[in-house]
Motif scaffolding. Sequence first.
Motif, PDB file in Angstrom:
ATOM      1  N   GLY A 113       1.027  -1.453  -0.044  1.00  0.00           N
ATOM      2  CA  GLY A 113       0.061   0.269  -0.322  1.00  0.00           C
ATOM      3  C   GLY A 113       0.506   1.098   0.220  1.00  0.00           C
ATOM      4  O   GLY A 113       1.699   1.900   0.909  1.00  0.00           O
ATOM      5  N   ASP A 114       0.300   2.406  -0.429  1.00  0.00           N
ATOM      6  CA  ASP A 114       1.091   3.341  -0.908  1.00  0.00           C
ATOM      7  C   ASP A 114       0.383   4.400   0.009  1.00  0.00           C
ATOM      8  O   ASP A 114      -1.252   4.509   0.291  1.00  0.00           O
ATOM      9  CB  ASP A 114       1.059   4.411  -2.128  1.00  0.00           C
ATOM     10  CG  ASP A 114       1.753   3.566  -2.767  1.00  0.00           C
ATOM     11  OD1 ASP A 114       2.497   3.507  -2.348  1.00  0.00           O
ATOM     12  OD2 ASP A 114       1.551   2.807  -4.135  1.00  0.00           O
ATOM     13  N   VAL A 115       0.888   5.030   0.639  1.00  0.00           N
ATOM     14  CA  VAL A 115       0.674   5.644   2.693  1.00  0.00           C
ATOM     15  C   VAL A 115       0.792   6.931   2.191  1.00  0.00           C
ATOM     16  O   VAL A 115       2.125   7.100   2.186  1.00  0.00           O
ATOM     17  CB  VAL A 115       0.764   5.452   3.946  1.00  0.00           C
ATOM     18  CG1 VAL A 115       0.320   5.721   4.871  1.00  0.00           C
ATOM     19  CG2 VAL A 115       0.185   3.878   3.507  1.00  0.00           C
ATOM     20  N   GLU A 116       0.189   7.978   2.276  1.00  0.00           N
ATOM     21  CA  GLU A 116      -0.077   9.614   1.859  1.00  0.00           C
ATOM     22  C   GLU A 116       1.600  10.155   2.975  1.00  0.00           C
ATOM     23  O   GLU A 116       2.488  10.874   2.833  1.00  0.00           O
ATOM     24  CB  GLU A 116      -0.855  10.469   1.719  1.00  0.00           C
ATOM     25  CG  GLU A 116      -0.409  11.565   0.902  1.00  0.00           C
ATOM     26  CD  GLU A 116      -2.568  11.957   1.233  1.00  0.00           C
ATOM     27  OE1 GLU A 116      -1.671  13.333   1.004  1.00  0.00           O
ATOM     28  OE2 GLU A 116      -2.638  11.680   1.145  1.00  0.00           O
ATOM     29  N   GLU A 117       1.303  10.047   4.237  1.00  0.00           N
ATOM     30  CA  GLU A 117       1.338  10.556   4.958  1.00  0.00           C
ATOM     31  C   GLU A 117       3.423  10.438   5.043  1.00  0.00           C
ATOM     32  O   GLU A 117       4.189  10.807   5.292  1.00  0.00           O
ATOM     33  CB  GLU A 117       1.139  10.394   6.564  1.00  0.00           C
ATOM     34  CG  GLU A 117      -0.133  10.899   6.671  1.00  0.00           C
ATOM     35  CD  GLU A 117      -1.116   9.477   7.010  1.00  0.00           C
ATOM     36  OE1 GLU A 117      -1.204   8.819   5.356  1.00  0.00           O
ATOM     37  OE2 GLU A 117      -2.049   9.592   7.334  1.00  0.00           O
ATOM     38  N   ILE A 118       3.298   9.175   4.532  1.00  0.00           N
ATOM     39  CA  ILE A 118       4.835   8.491   4.696  1.00  0.00           C
ATOM     40  C   ILE A 118       5.534   8.434   2.895  1.00  0.00           C
ATOM     41  O   ILE A 118       6.699   8.074   3.083  1.00  0.00           O
ATOM     42  CB  ILE A 118       5.439   6.939   5.224  1.00  0.00           C
ATOM     43  CG1 ILE A 118       4.379   6.325   4.822  1.00  0.00           C
ATOM     44  CG2 ILE A 118       5.285   7.502   6.944  1.00  0.00           C
ATOM     45  CD1 ILE A 118       4.739   5.204   5.503  1.00  0.00           C
ATOM     46  N   ALA A 119       5.175   9.305   2.177  1.00  0.00           N
ATOM     47  CA  ALA A 119       5.245   8.665   0.627  1.00  0.00           C
ATOM     48  C   ALA A 119       6.563   9.486   0.263  1.00  0.00           C
ATOM     49  O   ALA A 119       6.969  10.376   1.165  1.00  0.00           O
ATOM     50  CB  ALA A 119       4.934   9.673  -0.162  1.00  0.00           C
ATOM     51  N   GLY A 120       8.163   8.797  -0.090  1.00  0.00           N
ATOM     52  CA  GLY A 120       9.245   8.800  -0.296  1.00  0.00           C
ATOM     53  C   GLY A 120      10.059   8.789   0.853  1.00  0.00           C
ATOM     54  O   GLY A 120      11.245   9.188   0.325  1.00  0.00           O
ATOM     55  N   ILE A 121       9.527   8.170   2.295  1.00  0.00           N
ATOM     56  CA  ILE A 121      10.071   8.463   3.523  1.00  0.00           C
ATOM     57  C   ILE A 121      10.476   7.169   3.890  1.00  0.00           C
ATOM     58  O   ILE A 121       9.639   6.169   3.778  1.00  0.00           O
ATOM     59  CB  ILE A 121       9.607   9.244   4.976  1.00  0.00           C
ATOM     60  CG1 ILE A 121       9.575  10.471   4.847  1.00  0.00           C
ATOM     61  CG2 ILE A 121      10.047   9.196   6.009  1.00  0.00           C
ATOM     62  CD1 ILE A 121       8.273  10.865   5.434  1.00  0.00           C
ATOM     63  N   SER A 122      11.276   6.507   3.997  1.00  0.00           N
ATOM     64  CA  SER A 122      11.776   5.148   4.561  1.00  0.00           C
ATOM     65  C   SER A 122      12.881   4.714   5.865  1.00  0.00           C
ATOM     66  O   SER A 122      11.461   5.032   6.482  1.00  0.00           O
ATOM     67  CB  SER A 122      13.042   4.727   3.347  1.00  0.00           C
ATOM     68  OG  SER A 122      14.030   5.329   3.012  1.00  0.00           O
ATOM     69  N   ALA A 123      13.862   4.710   6.125  1.00  0.00           N
ATOM     70  CA  ALA A 123      13.707   4.694   7.388  1.00  0.00           C
ATOM     71  C   ALA A 123      15.493   4.896   7.772  1.00  0.00           C
ATOM     72  O   ALA A 123      16.016   4.227   6.857  1.00  0.00           O
ATOM     73  CB  ALA A 123      13.373   3.087   8.148  1.00  0.00           C
ATOM     74  N   GLY A 124      15.942   4.829   8.544  1.00  0.00           N
ATOM     75  CA  GLY A 124      17.011   5.018   9.484  1.00  0.00           C
ATOM     76  C   GLY A 124      18.303   5.820   8.841  1.00  0.00           C
ATOM     77  O   GLY A 124      19.211   5.977   9.497  1.00  0.00           O
ATOM     78  N   GLY A 125      16.873   6.528   8.421  1.00  0.00           N
ATOM     79  CA  GLY A 125      17.995   8.043   7.673  1.00  0.00           C
ATOM     80  C   GLY A 125      18.279   7.858   5.927  1.00  0.00           C
ATOM     81  O   GLY A 125      18.581   9.244   5.548  1.00  0.00           O
ATOM     82  N   MET A 126      17.670   7.003   5.687  1.00  0.00           N
ATOM     83  CA  MET A 126      17.992   6.749   4.386  1.00  0.00           C
ATOM     84  C   MET A 126      17.032   7.809   3.898  1.00  0.00           C
ATOM     85  O   MET A 126      16.417   8.069   4.433  1.00  0.00           O
ATOM     86  CB  MET A 126      17.509   5.426   3.910  1.00  0.00           C
ATOM     87  CG  MET A 126      18.046   4.710   3.824  1.00  0.00           C
ATOM     88  SD  MET A 126      18.063   3.119   3.294  1.00  0.00           S
ATOM     89  CE  MET A 126      16.846   2.318   4.302  1.00  0.00           C
TER      90      MET A 126
END
Length: 174
Positions: A113-126
């Motif tokens: 799923g694509d979640v608008e609030e976290i679009a383009g945000i991955s994790a860990g600082g990437m």
Amino acid sequence: MWVTDAALTPATDADLEVMREQLGRPMRGVVGIAARCACGNPTVVATEPRLPDGTPFPTFYYLTHPGATAAMSALEATHVMRELADLLADDDEIASRYRAAHEAYLADRSVYGDVEEIAGISAGGMPTRVKCLHAVAAHALAAGPGVNPIGDLALERSSWSPARCTCANPRVAA
Ligand SMILES: [Zn+2]
């Protein structure tokens, strides 16, 4: 070499119970197990980008194994965190591979799923920073060596190895 599966394996009731013990709370929004200890216990869980209560959850690959999380916390308390950040800043090839890892992470997650609030945000600082070794190591374990260069290096530097079980309650071989 790390022993990992690129694909998710289903989370069984036994896996969910082990993760509840590992984390001290139930893991929500589980879609599968992305990496396992040598004994078979979950090491990395994959979760829905939107949890059942509606919360956006960017950390698709979540490190659950107590030995692994402790090892990453220990590394974060040392100079290794700074060394990896400096490497990322100074080495164009590492930086390029880290950006590719970020894209791969988002692609893996978007399957659920694509979640608008976290679009383009991955994790860990990437893709440009090193903020959480737990997150980048979890990605490296899930994807296998050669995908997340910072995660690979964190695992190499760590005292923990997926090849050697340190579980308090190792899974009995099926
Ligand atoms: Zn184990």
